[in-house]
Design a protein around this motif. Sequence first.
Motif, short mmCIF file in Angstrom:
data_model
loop_
_atom_site.label_atom_id
_atom_site.label_comp_id
_atom_site.label_asym_id
_atom_site.label_seq_id
_atom_site.Cartn_x
_atom_site.Cartn_y
_atom_site.Cartn_z
N LEU A 25 0.84 -1.20 0.00
CA LEU A 25 0.00 0.00 0.00
C LEU A 25 0.88 1.25 0.00
O LEU A 25 0.50 2.29 0.54
N LEU A 37 -6.49 3.74 -1.95
CA LEU A 37 -5.53 4.16 -0.92
C LEU A 37 -5.96 5.45 -0.23
O LEU A 37 -5.14 6.10 0.42
N LEU A 40 -7.50 4.20 4.12
CA LEU A 40 -6.57 3.09 4.34
C LEU A 40 -7.10 2.08 5.35
O LEU A 40 -6.87 0.88 5.21
N SER A 65 -3.92 3.75 9.32
CA SER A 65 -4.45 2.45 8.88
C SER A 65 -4.61 1.44 10.01
O SER A 65 -5.25 0.41 9.81
#
Length: 268
Positions: A25, A37, A40, A65
Amino acid sequence: MNMGKSVRLERIFNRNTGRSIIVPLDHGTTVGPIEGLVDLRSTVNKVAEGGANAVLMHKGLPRCSHRGHGRDVGLIIHLSASTTLSPFPNAKILVGTVEDGIKLGADAVSVHLNLGDESERDMLRDMGQVASKCAEWGMPLLAMVYARGPKVKSEWDPATVAHCARLAEELGADVIKVVYTGDPESFSRVTEGCCIPIVIAGGPRMESPRDIIQMAHDSVAAGGAGLSMGRNIFQAENPTRLVQALHAVVHMDYSVDQALALLEEPKL
């Protein structure tokens, strides 16, 4: 192998199969916040629920994330970067350290080399130094190695890909990421030349899930240790379902048709 490396590798590789599905990512540094993206946490959750073994990202992204819930997934911190805005996009430079990965709770770190580029010697030096630091700390190192430069006729040439893989092994990598050479027979020559796990890159967006699953199936049949696939997963119509199908191929030895059948089940 260092005990720390062994323990961490078991967090990003299935200990029963010795294989892994890694979802990079890190594309935002190179090309910006592309589809898949932006949110996240949602993306990480989708691939984790599908059965991905690890996600890979730059050091600033875990804060955006980390979910604190759901299925666990391994973390690899990427240490190399360049952008498509640069006149030298293949010249990767270190933007993080092994210690950064340790502080973030990472299970591994990764570096990117483009063999044949005019800055090859700098990238080789950087990887050698990172590998030494990884050995000191017991941190696994994933090396992404591609052949990109004025003397490279084809980055998918089996002999060239085998050279990329062997170089990473000899400089101290614990896992190698290279392009798939297109068929099991040629890719087996790549895997035979190394004694450490080799995972394949996903490459550009593919036309169909069958193409993705077929490549995964064939690479494993040729001795590969799984996938490190980004856009073909996180930009899929249903990333969770696609990862489930890939998990069936990589870890359960499903046929391509058996894995495709998983995609045809009622949507999650």
